[in-house]
Design a protein around this motif. Structure first.
Motif, PDB file in Angstrom:
ATOM      1  N   VAL A   1      42.712  27.753  48.521  1.00 45.49           N
ATOM      2  CA  VAL A   1      41.308  27.671  48.908  1.00 45.49           C
ATOM      3  C   VAL A   1      41.045  28.011  50.371  1.00 45.49           C
ATOM      4  CG1 VAL A   1      40.777  25.985  47.114  1.00 45.49           C
ATOM      5  CG2 VAL A   1      41.481  25.177  49.384  1.00 45.49           C
ATOM      6  N   ASN A   2      42.094  28.097  51.200  1.00 39.80           N
ATOM      7  CA  ASN A   2      41.879  28.323  52.629  1.00 39.80           C
ATOM      8  C   ASN A   2      42.220  29.733  53.090  1.00 39.80           C
ATOM      9  OD1 ASN A   2      40.950  25.712  53.168  1.00 39.80           O
ATOM     10  ND2 ASN A   2      43.018  24.927  53.487  1.00 39.80           N
ATOM     11  N   VAL A   3      42.378  30.651  52.145  1.00 40.53           N
ATOM     12  CA  VAL A   3      42.748  32.020  52.507  1.00 40.53           C
ATOM     13  C   VAL A   3      41.690  32.667  53.390  1.00 40.53           C
ATOM     14  CG1 VAL A   3      43.148  34.346  51.574  1.00 40.53           C
ATOM     15  CG2 VAL A   3      44.211  32.354  50.488  1.00 40.53           C
ATOM     16  N   LEU A   4      40.439  32.344  53.147  1.00 36.44           N
ATOM     17  CA  LEU A   4      39.342  32.921  53.911  1.00 36.44           C
ATOM     18  C   LEU A   4      39.577  32.782  55.412  1.00 36.44           C
ATOM     19  CD1 LEU A   4      36.432  34.040  54.175  1.00 36.44           C
ATOM     20  CD2 LEU A   4      35.613  31.692  53.866  1.00 36.44           C
ATOM     21  N   ARG A   5      40.066  31.635  55.843  1.00 38.51           N
ATOM     22  CA  ARG A   5      40.258  31.375  57.268  1.00 38.51           C
ATOM     23  C   ARG A   5      41.689  31.624  57.741  1.00 38.51           C
ATOM     24  NH1 ARG A   5      38.073  26.038  60.476  1.00 38.51           N
ATOM     25  NH2 ARG A   5      38.749  26.643  62.578  1.00 38.51           N
ATOM     26  N   TYR A   6      42.673  31.212  56.919  1.00 34.71           N
ATOM     27  CA  TYR A   6      44.050  31.195  57.399  1.00 34.71           C
ATOM     28  C   TYR A   6      44.952  32.249  56.762  1.00 34.71           C
ATOM     29  CZ  TYR A   6      42.654  26.664  59.319  1.00 34.71           C
ATOM     30  OH  TYR A   6      42.024  25.660  60.006  1.00 34.71           O
ATOM     31  N   GLY A   7      44.484  32.882  55.691  1.00 33.02           N
ATOM     32  CA  GLY A   7      45.279  33.910  55.045  1.00 33.02           C
ATOM     33  C   GLY A   7      46.150  33.379  53.923  1.00 33.02           C
ATOM     34  N   ASN A   8      46.823  34.314  53.227  1.00 33.02           N
ATOM     35  CA  ASN A   8      47.772  33.960  52.173  1.00 33.02           C
ATOM     36  C   ASN A   8      49.041  33.360  52.782  1.00 33.02           C
ATOM     37  OD1 ASN A   8      46.411  35.013  49.742  1.00 33.02           O
ATOM     38  ND2 ASN A   8      46.677  37.006  50.722  1.00 33.02           N
TER      39      ASN A   8
ATOM     40  N   GLY B   1      29.738  37.937  20.258  1.00 31.97           N
ATOM     41  CA  GLY B   1      28.917  37.604  21.413  1.00 31.97           C
ATOM     42  C   GLY B   1      28.893  36.130  21.722  1.00 31.97           C
ATOM     43  N   ASP B   2      29.849  35.369  21.127  1.00 31.28           N
ATOM     44  CA  ASP B   2      29.801  33.917  21.295  1.00 31.28           C
ATOM     45  C   ASP B   2      30.862  33.390  22.252  1.00 31.28           C
ATOM     46  OD1 ASP B   2      32.013  34.450  19.764  1.00 31.28           O
ATOM     47  OD2 ASP B   2      31.605  32.929  18.234  1.00 31.28           O
ATOM     48  N   MET B   3      31.708  34.252  22.777  1.00 33.17           N
ATOM     49  CA  MET B   3      32.738  33.775  23.704  1.00 33.17           C
ATOM     50  C   MET B   3      32.101  33.325  25.008  1.00 33.17           C
ATOM     51  SD  MET B   3      35.948  36.398  23.052  1.00 33.17           S
ATOM     52  CE  MET B   3      34.971  37.894  22.889  1.00 33.17           C
ATOM     53  N   ARG B   4      32.670  32.276  25.589  1.00 31.72           N
ATOM     54  CA  ARG B   4      32.139  31.708  26.827  1.00 31.72           C
ATOM     55  C   ARG B   4      32.997  32.154  28.011  1.00 31.72           C
ATOM     56  NH1 ARG B   4      31.970  25.448  25.170  1.00 31.72           N
ATOM     57  NH2 ARG B   4      33.959  26.061  24.233  1.00 31.72           N
ATOM     58  N   ILE B   5      32.371  32.420  29.133  1.00 36.20           N
ATOM     59  CA  ILE B   5      33.068  32.882  30.330  1.00 36.20           C
ATOM     60  C   ILE B   5      32.910  31.842  31.434  1.00 36.20           C
ATOM     61  CG2 ILE B   5      33.169  34.649  32.135  1.00 36.20           C
ATOM     62  CD1 ILE B   5      32.007  36.613  30.049  1.00 36.20           C
ATOM     63  N   ASN B   6      34.015  31.426  31.996  1.00 33.55           N
ATOM     64  CA  ASN B   6      33.974  30.575  33.181  1.00 33.55           C
ATOM     65  C   ASN B   6      34.484  31.399  34.360  1.00 33.55           C
ATOM     66  OD1 ASN B   6      33.768  28.529  35.002  1.00 33.55           O
ATOM     67  ND2 ASN B   6      35.616  27.444  34.334  1.00 33.55           N
ATOM     68  N   CYS B   7      33.580  31.802  35.211  1.00 32.58           N
ATOM     69  CA  CYS B   7      33.892  32.622  36.380  1.00 32.58           C
ATOM     70  C   CYS B   7      33.749  31.742  37.625  1.00 32.58           C
ATOM     71  CB  CYS B   7      32.953  33.825  36.446  1.00 32.58           C
ATOM     72  SG  CYS B   7      33.143  34.819  37.929  1.00 32.58           S
ATOM     73  N   PHE B   8      34.839  31.543  38.338  1.00 36.53           N
ATOM     74  CA  PHE B   8      34.812  30.701  39.538  1.00 36.53           C
ATOM     75  C   PHE B   8      35.921  31.176  40.469  1.00 36.53           C
ATOM     76  CE2 PHE B   8      38.071  28.978  36.901  1.00 36.53           C
ATOM     77  CZ  PHE B   8      38.986  28.346  37.725  1.00 36.53           C
ATOM     78  N   GLY B   9      35.904  30.699  41.693  1.00 38.13           N
ATOM     79  CA  GLY B   9      37.007  31.038  42.572  1.00 38.13           C
ATOM     80  C   GLY B   9      36.631  31.220  44.013  1.00 38.13           C
ATOM     81  N   HIS B  10      37.518  31.927  44.714  1.00 32.43           N
ATOM     82  CA  HIS B  10      37.485  32.016  46.169  1.00 32.43           C
ATOM     83  C   HIS B  10      36.615  33.201  46.591  1.00 32.43           C
ATOM     84  CE1 HIS B  10      40.812  29.448  45.195  1.00 32.43           C
ATOM     85  NE2 HIS B  10      41.608  30.446  44.864  1.00 32.43           N
ATOM     86  N   LEU B  11      35.326  32.989  46.595  1.00 26.95           N
ATOM     87  CA  LEU B  11      34.398  34.082  46.860  1.00 26.95           C
ATOM     88  C   LEU B  11      34.633  34.726  48.225  1.00 26.95           C
ATOM     89  CD1 LEU B  11      31.796  35.507  45.720  1.00 26.95           C
ATOM     90  CD2 LEU B  11      30.509  33.981  47.215  1.00 26.95           C
ATOM     91  N   GLY B  12      35.021  33.928  49.206  1.00 27.01           N
ATOM     92  CA  GLY B  12      35.183  34.437  50.549  1.00 27.01           C
ATOM     93  C   GLY B  12      36.250  35.498  50.690  1.00 27.01           C
TER      94      GLY B  12
END
Length: 475
Positions: free
Chosen positions: A155-162, A374-385
């Motif tokens: 979760v901290n890649v945005l600031r500190y990198g991989n 057309g009934d499958m559900r999608i959960n899209c989440f993550g590290h937008l930054g």
């Protein structure tokens, strides 16, 4: 190339090279992986206690052409830690090599052995008044050697990198059994090829990392956490830009969450308290870490006010205590567990250019809808930054994953083809392992693949190191 199994006779010969207690039979937990797609095997399990014992084991395996599968915390999600096919390997776990060898607070450096659990590395840094910023859901069991071998994100890649950005040097055992003593504490060392970055992300196919020099950072004097409801992914990206303009590099995390993930949480883990009575369509979790003299709560309040004026936020919650902060993070951190309890048809760890995320989400939903009823559900989440999304496809309510088995390959191909069309990556932070070998062959640049094969052949001519991971065995 022909490999040989780690037979009882081979194990007996190993026993003459290492002290009692290093070799044993592999318990079932070593042969499983979190998603249950692979069932591993092992001729013998080795638990070396230092790099010299690792070297002795690998020298013997190389001499007798026995495959070696390095094992960290077993938390990898692409099957890199289990070998299901081929001759039974020597399974090499570094769980006894857990020492924090040294901490240099003035240099912001910590040296840890590869078997150290990530949470223990974080704790050792904190005891020295420093921060080791790598943070991910499995940090209580993942080991730093595995984090380096897979170039873990979090979760901290945005600031500190991989993880690769948090490493200064390595100690590693090569396929020949030689030990590379590369535990540099230098920020500047321009003396030839960067062997450290060659081994980081190689998933145990080029050698075994036994210790690492890790970068530390100052602990932010003030932390602030907020959950903002946003009208769309496009608004979330604009909010990220607004936040960067306001606090610069003070943003530690910027996580996108969709209503579907919150509904999965309510269904499977109702004890996780959610801040909104009705799950919003989209929201972002923001973490700030600011220097002394700056008030993170004030900064978040100012950001929320500016976001509302710009039509980028509809509602929001700003944590007023450590308990409230933990509660907000619990929502994000428990989504993967809720996903597991629901049971995904196909899960995807992908990245696309940040500005393309809204269009990718829109086109992805339409493409998935066309695959079935057309009934499958999608959960899209993550590290937008940093452009990394976990784009997971689930059965309709009342149905199970097994009902969609015939669609698994189509779902995966549809998502990955679209990622490729957007110039993205089908493996953002989990690695290739064995699960995505064919994906790498399909989407990878041919010249890059040939370079990788050449490096593998040069360092591991007998192909003993984690065969079948990253590159197809014999390919």
């Amino acid at each position: 190339m022909t490999l040989n199994a780690a037979t009882p006779d081979f194990a007996a010969r190993l026993a003459t090279l290492v002290p009692d207690g290093v070799l044993c039979a592999a318990e079932p937990r070593y042969l499983e992986e979190p998603r249950g797609r692979y069932q591993g095997q092992a001729g013998v399990l080795a638990l070396p206690r230092n790099s010299e014992e690792v070297a002795a084991l690998i020298r013997a395996a190389n001499a007798e052409r026995v495959p070696v599968v390095p094992y960290g915390g077993g938390t990898g999600l692409v099957g890199g830690q289990v070998m299901a096919e081929g001759p039974a390997p020597l399974l090499l776990s570094l769980e006894k090599m857990t020492a924090i060898r040294a901490v240099y607070p003035e240099e912001n450096v910590l040296i840890a052995e590869a078997g150290a659990i990530l949470a223990d590395v974080q704790a050792a840094a904190a005891e020295a008044g420093r921060l080791f910023p790598l943070s991910l859901a499995a940090e209580g069991s993942a080991r730093i050697g595995g984090n380096l071998a897979t170039n873990a994100g979090g979760v901290n890649v945005l600031r500190y990198g991989n993880t690769r950005d948090l490493c200064l040097g390595l100690e590693a055992v090569l396929p020949s059994g030689e030990i590379w003593h590369g535990l540099s504490r230098l920020r500047k060392d321009n003396t030839g090829y960067d062997l450290r970055n060659l081994l980081i992300g190689s998933e145990g196919t080029l050698g075994v990392i036994t210790a690492a020099s890790l970068k530390l950072s100052p602990i932010p004097a003030g932390r602030g956490t907020a959950l903002f409801v946003v009208p769309s992914p496009h608004a979330a990206i604009s909010l990220l830009s607004l936040a960067r303009d306001a606090v610069g590099e003070g943003i530690s995390a910027f996580e996108l969450m969709h209503r579907q993930g919150l509904e999965f949480l309510a269904e499977t883990l109702p004890q996780v308290r959610q801040p909104f009575a009705t799950a919003p369509e989209w929201c972002v979790l923001i973490e700030l870490g600011l220097a002394r003299g700056l008030d993170s709560e004030v900064a978040l309040a100012d950001l929320f006010e500016a976001a509302v004026e710009a039509d980028l936020a509809l509602d929001g919650v700003i944590a007023q205590s450590e308990g409230q902060r933990d509660a907000l993070w619990a929502v994000r951190e428990m989504i993967p567990e809720a996903n597991r309890l629901i049971g995904a048809i196909s899960s995807h760890d992908i990245s696309v250019p940040i500005s393309a995320i809204p269009d990718f989400i829109r086109r992805g939903g339409g493409a998935i809808a066309q695959l079935g009823d057309g009934d499958m559900r999608i959960n899209c989440f993550g590290h937008l930054g940093d452009g990394n999304l976990h784009y997971n496809v689930f059965p309709a309510a009342g149905k199970a994953r097994k009902d969609y088995e015939p669609l698994y390959d189509k779902v995966k191909r549809t998502v990955h083809d679209l990622v490729h069309d957007f110039g993205g990556s089908v493996s953002a932070e989990h690695g290739i392992g064995r699960l995505k070998v064919s994906d790498l062959e399909r989407y990878g640049d041919p010249v890059k693949l040939e370079m990788m094969r050449t490096i593998k052949q040069a360092l591991d001519p007998h192909g003993i190191m984690n065969p079948g991971a990253v590159l197809r065995q014999g390919g």
